[in-house]
Structures are given as structure tokens and as C-alpha cells.
Design a protein around this motif. Structure first.
Motif, mmCIF file in Angstrom:
data_model
loop_
_atom_site.group_PDB
_atom_site.id
_atom_site.type_symbol
_atom_site.label_atom_id
_atom_site.label_comp_id
_atom_site.label_asym_id
_atom_site.label_seq_id
_atom_site.Cartn_x
_atom_site.Cartn_y
_atom_site.Cartn_z
ATOM 1 N N THR A 100 0.831 -1.202 0.000
ATOM 2 C CA THR A 100 0.000 0.000 0.000
ATOM 3 C C THR A 100 0.864 1.250 0.000
ATOM 4 O O THR A 100 0.637 2.180 -0.775
ATOM 5 N N ALA A 101 1.863 1.278 0.872
ATOM 6 C CA ALA A 101 2.750 2.441 0.950
ATOM 7 C C ALA A 101 3.517 2.632 -0.363
ATOM 8 O O ALA A 101 3.702 3.763 -0.825
ATOM 9 N N ALA A 102 3.956 1.542 -0.955
ATOM 10 C CA ALA A 102 4.728 1.631 -2.198
ATOM 11 C C ALA A 102 3.900 2.198 -3.345
ATOM 12 O O ALA A 102 4.444 2.841 -4.258
ATOM 13 N N ALA A 103 2.577 1.987 -3.301
ATOM 14 C CA ALA A 103 1.709 2.400 -4.399
ATOM 15 C C ALA A 103 1.184 3.830 -4.268
ATOM 16 O O ALA A 103 0.518 4.332 -5.176
ATOM 17 N N LEU A 104 1.488 4.503 -3.166
ATOM 18 C CA LEU A 104 1.002 5.869 -2.974
ATOM 19 C C LEU A 104 1.663 6.818 -3.972
ATOM 20 O O LEU A 104 2.770 6.556 -4.448
ATOM 21 N N PRO A 105 1.009 7.939 -4.298
ATOM 22 C CA PRO A 105 1.566 8.881 -5.285
ATOM 23 C C PRO A 105 2.940 9.400 -4.884
ATOM 24 O O PRO A 105 3.284 9.426 -3.693
ATOM 25 N N ALA A 106 3.695 9.844 -5.859
ATOM 26 C CA ALA A 106 5.064 10.301 -5.606
ATOM 27 C C ALA A 106 5.108 11.469 -4.635
ATOM 28 O O ALA A 106 6.056 11.604 -3.857
ATOM 29 N N ASP A 107 4.075 12.337 -4.654
ATOM 30 C CA ASP A 107 4.088 13.506 -3.776
ATOM 31 C C ASP A 107 3.667 13.185 -2.352
ATOM 32 O O ASP A 107 3.680 14.060 -1.486
ATOM 33 N N TRP A 108 3.311 11.941 -2.104
ATOM 34 C CA TRP A 108 2.835 11.575 -0.768
ATOM 35 C C TRP A 108 3.937 11.707 0.276
ATOM 36 O O TRP A 108 3.651 12.121 1.401
#
Length: 206
Positions: A100-108
């Protein structure tokens, strides 16, 4: 807007854009002026939406302030039902949380670090984060109980759910303290290290 967003109906895309605009404006204003000193009126003016639109998107100032945190836990809860539980349950929770964390947007990354730093300046935000995480733990425990066919009063699922969020807390605090050095990869490495330490901690004795 991501490819996944473009596949959504127009009404849903508009809702997501409005929510993001409010969260971005809130984080900027809270960081500049302070959480307590910023009003909802200032938030809606900055995002160019109405007060009623704000409260359709978020129940409170606290909720909009921790949107980056909410993104993580919403994704975690959404992914868990589809994950087959094979092997050690705690490892399965680690993998769901890590994916889940890996798939978050780059700006997260930047938004999450700013959110955690902001929370240190406002006790009500820390309380809101703790309350939200407790709700996540309850839902995870309920899902595990159902998946494993265990009695509702079996404490093991609640313990595992809380261990998973504790591992995240430890990894996240260290990563934020290091100003996000190493990016998302470092955060995930810290997360795996925290999970790996759990069985060793349970066996620790004097």
C-alpha cells in the motif's frame, strides 16, 4: 491525475480533485499560520469551494489536516480483503501495508512528512491520528477474525492488528526524523525492519 483516476466517472473525479485541493490548501495554510490559527473559512477560500463542500469532503479541520495519513490507511483497509492469508498472519499484514505504501503517489512522501511535523505542534491532531488508527485496528481485527473463522473474542487478531500499526509508527517516526532521506525505499526498509524485530522483542528476556 493518474490513469486510475481517469477511469473513474466524472462525478467521482471531481470529488477526488476537490478533496485533494482542500487537503493541499489545508496543509499549506496550517504549516504557514498554524493549525489553531487557520479557520475553515480561510481553507475554503484558498481552495475556492464552499463551506458546505468542505464538510461534505471532511468532517473536521483535523480530518483534512491528516489526509496523507488517511490515504495510507484507506488503501491498507481496501487491499486487505483481497489478500489471501497464507503463512504467518503478521507477515501478510506487513506485505499489505508495504504494498500500500509503495503504491502511494510520488508527492505523498512530502505531504506525509509535513503532516507528521504539523501534528507535533497540535495535540488535537495527535489525538485524531491515534483515534483514526484505533479505528483501523478494529477493522483489521474484524477482517482477520472473519477470514480465519475465529471467535469474536479471540484477542490474537486485535494484537496482530495493533502490532502492524505499531511497526508502521516506529518506521514512520524514524523516517520523518531523518527528513525522508532515502525516499520511499528507505521508509519501506524501515518498515520491514520494524516487523522483523517483533518476534525477537517477544522472546526478549532477562
Amino acid at each position: 491525475m493518474s490513469i486510475d483516476d481517469r477511469a473513474l466517472p466524472l462525478r467521482e473525479r471531481k470529488r477526488i480533485r476537490t478533496r485533494r485541493a482542500l487537503a493541499d490548501a489545508a496543509l499549506r495554510l496550517f504549516t504557514e499560520k498554524g493549525f489553531a490559527a487557520t479557520t475553515v473559512e480561510e481553507l475554503v477560500d484558498a481552495a475556492e469551494v464552499s463551506r458546505s463542500t468542505f464538510f461534505r469532503a471532511f468532517p473536521s479541520k483535523e480530518a483534512v489536516a491528516i489526509e496523507a495519513e488517511t490515504e495510507l490507511w484507506t488503501g491498507y483497509l481496501d487491499a486487505l480483503p483481497d489478500r489471501a492469508l497464507t503463512g504467518t498472519v503478521l507477515t501478510a499484514l506487513r506485505d499489505v501495508l508495504s504494498d500500500t505504501a509503495a503504491a502511494l503517489p510520488a508527492d505523498w512522501d512530502e505531504r506525509y512528512i509535513a503532516t507528521r511535523r504539523l501534528a507535533l505542534t497540535a495535540p488535537s491532531l495527535l489525538g485524531h491520528i491515534d483515534y483514526a488508527r484505533s479505528g483501523v485496528e478494529t477493522q483489521v481485527a474484524e477482517q482477520l477474525t472473519a477470514k480465519l473463522g475465529l471467535p469474536e473474542d479471540d484477542l490474537r487478531c486485535r494484537i496482530l492488528a495493533e502490532l502492524a500499526t505499531t511497526a508502521w509508527s516506529i518506521a514512520g517516526r524514524g523516517w520523518v526524523a531523518a527528513d525522508g532521506a532515502g525516499g520511499r525505499a528507505d521508509l519501506l526498509e524501515r518498515l520491514h525492519e520494524a516487523f522483523a524485530a517483533v518476534p525477537h522483542a517477544l522472546r526478549l528476556s532477562t
